[in-house]
Design a protein around this motif. Structure first.
Motif, PDB file in Angstrom:
ATOM      1  N   GLY A 302      -0.357  -5.456 -11.335  1.00 45.11           N
ATOM      2  CA  GLY A 302       0.123  -4.276 -10.615  1.00 45.11           C
ATOM      3  C   GLY A 302       0.723  -3.226 -11.546  1.00 45.11           C
ATOM      4  O   GLY A 302       0.635  -2.022 -11.267  1.00 45.11           O
ATOM      5  N   PHE A 303       1.295  -3.682 -12.658  1.00 42.91           N
ATOM      6  CA  PHE A 303       1.861  -2.720 -13.605  1.00 42.91           C
ATOM      7  C   PHE A 303       0.778  -1.991 -14.398  1.00 42.91           C
ATOM      8  O   PHE A 303       1.058  -1.038 -15.112  1.00 42.91           O
ATOM      9  N   MET A 304      -0.443  -2.449 -14.280  1.00 35.74           N
ATOM     10  CA  MET A 304      -1.558  -1.760 -14.934  1.00 35.74           C
ATOM     11  C   MET A 304      -2.435  -1.021 -13.929  1.00 35.74           C
ATOM     12  O   MET A 304      -2.891   0.084 -14.180  1.00 35.74           O
ATOM     13  N   THR A 305      -2.664  -1.646 -12.790  1.00 34.65           N
ATOM     14  CA  THR A 305      -3.691  -1.114 -11.888  1.00 34.65           C
ATOM     15  C   THR A 305      -3.130  -0.207 -10.800  1.00 34.65           C
ATOM     16  O   THR A 305      -3.861   0.559 -10.198  1.00 34.65           O
ATOM     17  N   ARG A 306      -1.826  -0.317 -10.528  1.00 36.17           N
ATOM     18  CA  ARG A 306      -1.293   0.353  -9.350  1.00 36.17           C
ATOM     19  C   ARG A 306      -1.132   1.852  -9.562  1.00 36.17           C
ATOM     20  O   ARG A 306      -0.571   2.287 -10.567  1.00 36.17           O
ATOM     21  N   SER A 322      -2.906   4.460 -15.237  1.00 37.07           N
ATOM     22  CA  SER A 322      -3.374   3.171 -14.721  1.00 37.07           C
ATOM     23  C   SER A 322      -4.831   2.929 -15.091  1.00 37.07           C
ATOM     24  O   SER A 322      -5.547   3.845 -15.506  1.00 37.07           O
ATOM     25  N   ILE A 323      -5.211   1.676 -14.927  1.00 39.00           N
ATOM     26  CA  ILE A 323      -6.624   1.287 -15.066  1.00 39.00           C
ATOM     27  C   ILE A 323      -6.965   0.496 -13.814  1.00 39.00           C
ATOM     28  O   ILE A 323      -6.143  -0.280 -13.333  1.00 39.00           O
ATOM     29  N   SER A 324      -8.143   0.712 -13.255  1.00 43.23           N
ATOM     30  CA  SER A 324      -8.427   0.121 -11.946  1.00 43.23           C
ATOM     31  C   SER A 324      -8.623  -1.393 -12.033  1.00 43.23           C
ATOM     32  O   SER A 324      -9.011  -1.933 -13.078  1.00 43.23           O
ATOM     33  N   MET A 325      -8.391  -2.060 -10.912  1.00 42.98           N
ATOM     34  CA  MET A 325      -8.656  -3.497 -10.828  1.00 42.98           C
ATOM     35  C   MET A 325     -10.157  -3.753 -10.961  1.00 42.98           C
ATOM     36  O   MET A 325     -10.570  -4.833 -11.391  1.00 42.98           O
ATOM     37  N   ILE A 326     -10.952  -2.763 -10.613  1.00 45.33           N
ATOM     38  CA  ILE A 326     -12.412  -2.923 -10.752  1.00 45.33           C
ATOM     39  C   ILE A 326     -12.749  -3.157 -12.233  1.00 45.33           C
ATOM     40  O   ILE A 326     -13.493  -4.080 -12.583  1.00 45.33           O
ATOM     41  N   ALA A 327     -12.165  -2.313 -13.096  1.00 43.50           N
ATOM     42  CA  ALA A 327     -12.422  -2.476 -14.534  1.00 43.50           C
ATOM     43  C   ALA A 327     -11.880  -3.814 -15.036  1.00 43.50           C
ATOM     44  O   ALA A 327     -12.536  -4.524 -15.806  1.00 43.50           O
ATOM     45  N   ASP A 351      -4.399  -2.630  -2.023  1.00 44.49           N
ATOM     46  CA  ASP A 351      -5.753  -2.796  -2.595  1.00 44.49           C
ATOM     47  C   ASP A 351      -6.608  -1.519  -2.540  1.00 44.49           C
ATOM     48  O   ASP A 351      -7.740  -1.524  -3.004  1.00 44.49           O
ATOM     49  N   TYR A 352      -6.069  -0.439  -2.007  1.00 46.79           N
ATOM     50  CA  TYR A 352      -6.782   0.862  -1.966  1.00 46.79           C
ATOM     51  C   TYR A 352      -8.174   0.770  -1.340  1.00 46.79           C
ATOM     52  O   TYR A 352      -9.055   1.567  -1.654  1.00 46.79           O
TER      53      TYR A 352
END
Ligand code: CAP
Ligand code: MG
Length: 472
Positions: A302-306, A322-327, A351-352
């Motif tokens: 969450g500290f990266m993707t949120r 941020s960087i997406s959870m997809i990546a 989860d957008y």
């Protein structure tokens, strides 16, 4: 911001062939950068200079993440500039309105099997650039030659199905709650309850992400005792079971020892927190663990993707980095985990609306870009599909929606959603069995509950409803 080489593609330029790694990025500008470009805010009408600022940003990102730096440097004999010019990254497909662009990196910039080195380049410094006030990396598309440098998941969806002798259907699993509190012996007694209650079809038990080796719940003892109950339950029920036993440690050597302990006790799955242990640890464990499947928990992502800003899907302003959870999901599929938490449409975690696409990124062979979420797609070649783990605030009333949305190649994890059942863990197991059975028999959940008002599923639904609901 005068980068030395031209890192900007001509309009309409596209990378030719497959020897490029591509990223997709959106930026916002810092007040200082805007002031310097004589703008007080992004909506300013003086579009030309803003356009220039955006082009500078795209070029600077390409430079800083490949061969360049902020100023012109010595370019005489032995300077390396000719090769740097040849191998530089190129920013292309600039979308001036949304301030989005792609960067193409020639494959020669990378050691093909080195994820840590790669990330130090493509996303290493760019989020620190003072000229930008926000940035999101939506996606990374890997070239085939890079995929070939990784073995990918050892088992993946089909391999784990074979190990469990379960050719179809979702897997259900429970993480003990409280997160920490049970002793090793108490956890093994819970395993017995999970695996033998109801019809004995419950598939798995998982350690929580923060349960490691504690004086009252020792890794070795927990592993031995839970596996012992698991084996007994397999004999009794005739069904294969799994234990996602958490090996997480900042010392990779200890993590490997723990994986060996799992193997010694007849386990098939190890678990690791892949963000807190890191890319290198994941790669190492994939290549060196003694033949176990790897379950990846994404604690700390969450500290990266949120990014809860309006621009999270392209239109509107971004507020953070941020960087997406997809990546992230693509990176870990490539590194070879066999299952990974990817969110859920009805989860307690943000989860957008991306859970379905994450599931596709984990499982499709030919992934197409999403129609709305900014993405690049991916051809996975030999890299196997991996399990999506849907978790976080899930309970039996969510089964129909989650399965309809994510398909059956998922590990559906209910911690609180089993252990919070009013009739205790046994009631929780039965409620989940009923929800899964109803789904597999095409009986709508609401109909089952109406026809079986005394069932454990009806009791669960009375407490938690059908979702979606924000639990906290
Ligand atoms: C779920 C969970 C997982 C979260 C993490 C927990 O418990 O074990 O860690 O699902 O989020 O500790 O919260 P519950 P995600 O079933 O009780 O919610 O799966 O989104 O990575
Ligand atoms: Mg957890």
């Amino acid at each position: 911001m005068a980068v030395q080489l031209n890192y900007l593609a001509k309009r309409g330029w596209k990378p030719k062939g497959d020897d490029w790694l591509i990223t997709l990025i959106k930026v916002e500008f810092s007040e200082d950068a805007l002031k310097e470009a004589k703008y007080s805010h992004i909506g300013s009408k003086k579009g030309k200079s803003l356009k220039k600022l955006f082009e500078d940003a795209a070029a600077s990102v390409a430079a800083e993440s490949s061969t360049g730096t902020w100023t012109k440097v010595y370019d005489g004999k032995d300077s390396g500039i000719p090769l740097a010019a040849k191998k530089k990254a190129i920013a292309f497909d600039l979308d001036y309105k949304r301030q989005m662009f792609k960067v193409a990196y020639p494959i020669d910039l990378f050691e093909l099997d080195n994820m840590s080195g790669l990330l130090a380049g493509i996303v290493g410094n760019i989020a620190g650039m003072a000229m930008v006030s926000a940035m999101r990396v939506y996606d990374i598309k890997f070239p085939r030659k890079m995929l070939k440098a990784y073995p990918g998941p050892r088992f993946g969806v089909s391999g784990v199905r074979k190990l469990l002798k379960k050719p179809k259907g979702c897997l259900v699993c429970t993480v003990p709650k409280p997160k920490i509190g049970r002793t090793d012996a108490e956890q093994s007694r819970l395993a017995k309850v999970l695996f033998t209650s109801g019809k004995g079809t419950y598939d798995g038990i998982k350690d929580d992400e923060n349960l490691t080796n504690l004086y009252f719940n020792k890794f070795d003892k927990r592993c031995k005792m839970v596996m012992n109950e698991l084996k007994k339950a397999e004999k009794k029920t005739g069904k294969k079971k799994f234990f996602l036993c958490n090996t997480t440690h900042s010392n990779v050597g200890k993590m490997l020892d723990r994986a060996k302990t799992i193997k010694k006790n007849g386990g098939i799955f190890m678990m690791m927190d892949v963000i807190t242990t890191g890319f290198a640890a994941t790669d190492y464990m994939r290549r060196n663990n003694p033949g176990l499947a790897i379950h990846a928990h994404r604690a700390m992502h969450g500290f990266m993707t949120r990014d809860n800003s309006p621009g999270v899907h392209g239109d509107g302003k971004l507020y953070g980095f941020s960087i997406s959870m997809i990546a992230i999901a693509k990176i870990y599929r490539l590194l070879g985990v066999d299952s990974i938490h990817g969110g859920s449409p009805l989860a307690k975690m943000e989860d957008y609306g991306e859970a379905k696409y994450i599931q596709q990124a984990l499982q499709k062979k030919h992934l197409k870009p999403h129609k709305k979420i900014p993405t690049l797609g991916q051809d996975w070649h030999h890299i196997k599909p991996v399990w999506m783990t849907a978790s976080g605030g899930l309970h039996p009333g969510d089964f129909e929606t989650v399965l309809n949305e994510l398909g059956e190649d998922i590990i559906l994890q209910c911690g609180g959603g089993l252990l919070g059942h009013p009739h205790g863990p046994e009631g929780g197991v039965i409620a989940i069995e009923e929800a899964r059975d109803a789904y597999e028999k095409n009986i709508p959940l609401r109909k089952f509950v109406k026809d079986n008002p005394e069932s454990e599923l009806a009791v669960a639904v009375k407490l938690w409803g059908y979702g979606p609901r924000i639990v906290y």
